[in-house]
Design a protein around this motif. Structure first.
Motif, PDB file in Angstrom:
ATOM      1  N   SER A 128      32.086  50.542  71.008  1.00 62.71           N
ATOM      2  CA  SER A 128      31.920  51.004  72.389  1.00 62.71           C
ATOM      3  C   SER A 128      30.440  51.234  72.728  1.00 62.71           C
ATOM      4  O   SER A 128      29.643  51.594  71.851  1.00 62.71           O
TER       5      SER A 128
ATOM      6  N   GLU B 292      36.046  51.043  86.805  1.00 61.77           N
ATOM      7  CA  GLU B 292      35.942  50.877  85.355  1.00 61.77           C
ATOM      8  C   GLU B 292      34.473  50.849  84.910  1.00 61.77           C
ATOM      9  O   GLU B 292      34.082  51.501  83.940  1.00 61.77           O
TER      10      GLU B 292
ATOM     11  N   GLU C 179      32.503  53.871  82.664  1.00 65.88           N
ATOM     12  CA  GLU C 179      31.822  53.576  81.403  1.00 65.88           C
ATOM     13  C   GLU C 179      30.366  54.054  81.439  1.00 65.88           C
ATOM     14  O   GLU C 179      29.875  54.670  80.491  1.00 65.88           O
TER      15      GLU C 179
END
Length: 451
Positions: free
Chosen positions: A167, A200, A204
């Motif tokens: 990630s 989205e 993030e």
């Protein structure tokens, strides 16, 4: 050329005012109508244009302007001051962390040029004796990590990556730890973008922000998108509270509306601008200097800074002394040209020279000068060392000229032209020898240029 259309129209309008001995309210109203149209055509936000024209009009209608001996110049001064105010009054520097690693997070839409910009920023920081690390956190775009690694290798700056299976938050944290372990003091995080703003993407980016608490969140915006650039800036700022904006591709935007609108609408300063494709085509944004360029007043300070960075002072002084003492040869001539080339493309240098009207340059092929430089370099490169140091050997020999023309892909006429220019320069310098003390020892730009 950035602001080309706006600059030529504003300069033309204000020139009319400057030519009048006395101004009336009608003169100012007509001029402001033209200024308004010029700004709107440059894709500046309508509300900003309305406020700008109102402020300039109110200040220009005052008795101290209308009754001044130089009312036109007073109006130009007001327009200049308001342009500076619009773009942010002073340049904004990077907020470096005290006694710690500075974390800079780059955000923006896909295609804005974030990855290339990351390299340009890292290179500039490296020149200021910082030790940057590039962190590859775009795990979605194909080859994004590879692109950053190529950029890093090109400028000799390390790139940290954990591949595309980890990630972005974990990569960012690991990059900061890696920087600490390797005595690096700036981490530049290259984040992912999208073709459009979505929840989205923002989630993030917000997670990365919370995870590493960056010192700077720089929004990278493509200047060529005009009003869309302003809308993008508003959206990102509302979600992330960015600390500054970087405009890329400003050299390709002849309108410049984004540069004039973003600060006023978001309240966030423009910190840097990308002005070309090369890694060195990157500048700190100076609102006062940009306003000066737009109004045709030039930008001598930036020109001096470029000269200081690009030109070797000792070599320039040595060349100057050889030239004045009549020891100058074609080897020196070639070296002087190389120093000049380091300043950058001619069209960008011309923008910084006071009094240059961009409208007058329309249709002029400024690349022609650069082509001539390349041709001259090719001719000198095809000569023997002996010929470069003693050009008279070439002047009196047709066989040497034929050989050099063949080797450089030029003509005998080109060689004759170069030799003539060289001899004319030597004659001119002979006449100027008596002025050596007053000219060659001057400091600043003219003391650094090698001619």
């Amino acid at each position: 050329m950035a602001f080309e259309g706006l600059a030529s129209k504003l300069q033309e309008t204000l020139k009319k005012l400057k030519g009048k001995g006395k101004l009336t309210e009608k003169d100012i109203k007509e001029a402001m109508r033209e200024v308004k149209l010029a700004l709107l055509e440059a894709d500046v936000n309508y509300k900003i244009v309305k406020d700008f024209v109102k402020k300039v009009s109110e200040k220009s209608m005052g008795n101290e302007v209308l009754e001044s001996l130089t009312p036109g110049q007073q109006v130009i001064k007001i327009v200049n001051e308001e342009l500076v105010e619009l773009m942010g009054t002073t340049e904004s520097q990077i907020n470096f962390a005290q006694n710690n690693i500075t974390v800079i997070m780059l955000v923006g839409l896909q295609g804005a040029g974030k990855t290339t910009l990351a390299g340009k920023l890292a290179l500039q920081l490296k020149k200021k004796n910082k030790k940057p690390l590039l962190a590859a956190c775009d795990i979605y775009r194909p080859a994004a990590i590879k692109q950053l690694q190529v950029v890093g290798k090109q400028i000799d700056i390390p790139v940290f990556s954990l591949g595309d299976k980890v990630s972005p938050i974990d990569i960012s944290k690991a990059a900061i730890k890696h920087a600490k372990d390797n005595n690096l003091n700036v981490v530049i995080i290259d984040t992912a973008g999208r073709l459009h703003i979505d929840e989205e993407l923002m989630k993030e980016l917000q997670d990365v922000k919370e995870g590493v608490n960056p010192d700077e969140i720089l929004l990278v915006v493509d200047a060529m998108t005009g009003q869309d650039a302003v809308n993008v800036a508003e959206s990102f700022n509302s979600k992330l509270d960015v600390t500054g904006v970087v405009l890329t591709k400003l050299d390709g935007d002849t309108r410049g509306g984004a540069a004039l609108s973003i600060k006023a609408i978001t309240g966030k300063p423009i910190k840097f601008v990308g002005i070309g494709e090369k890694m060195n085509d990157f500048e700190v944004f100076h609102p006062d200097r940009m306003a000066s360029r737009i109004l045709g007043m030039g930008d001598v300070l930036t020109l001096i800074e470029k000269a200081q960075q690009a030109i070797d002072e000792k070599e320039a002084e040595k060349l100057g002394n050889r030239l004045m003492n009549q020891e100058f040869n074609l080897e020196d001539f070639q070296q002087a040209m190389q120093q000049m080339k380091n300043l950058g493309p001619l069209n960008k240098i011309v923008e910084m020279i006071p009094g240059i009207n961009t409208k007058e340059l329309q249709g002029v092929d400024l690349s022609q000068g650069e082509k001539e430089l390349k041709k001259t370099e090719a001719i000198i490169g095809s000569m023997t060392i002996k010929e470069r140091r003693n050009p008279s050997l070439v002047s009196g020999s047709s066989s040497r000229k034929k050989r050099i023309a063949s080797g450089s892909g030029t003509t005998i006429q080109d060689i004759n032209k170069l030799l003539k220019q060289f001899e004319e320069m030597k004659k001119m310098m002979k006449q100027m020898k008596g002025m050596q003390k007053g000219f060659m020892k001057k400091k600043g730009l003219f003391g650094k240029l090698p001619f």
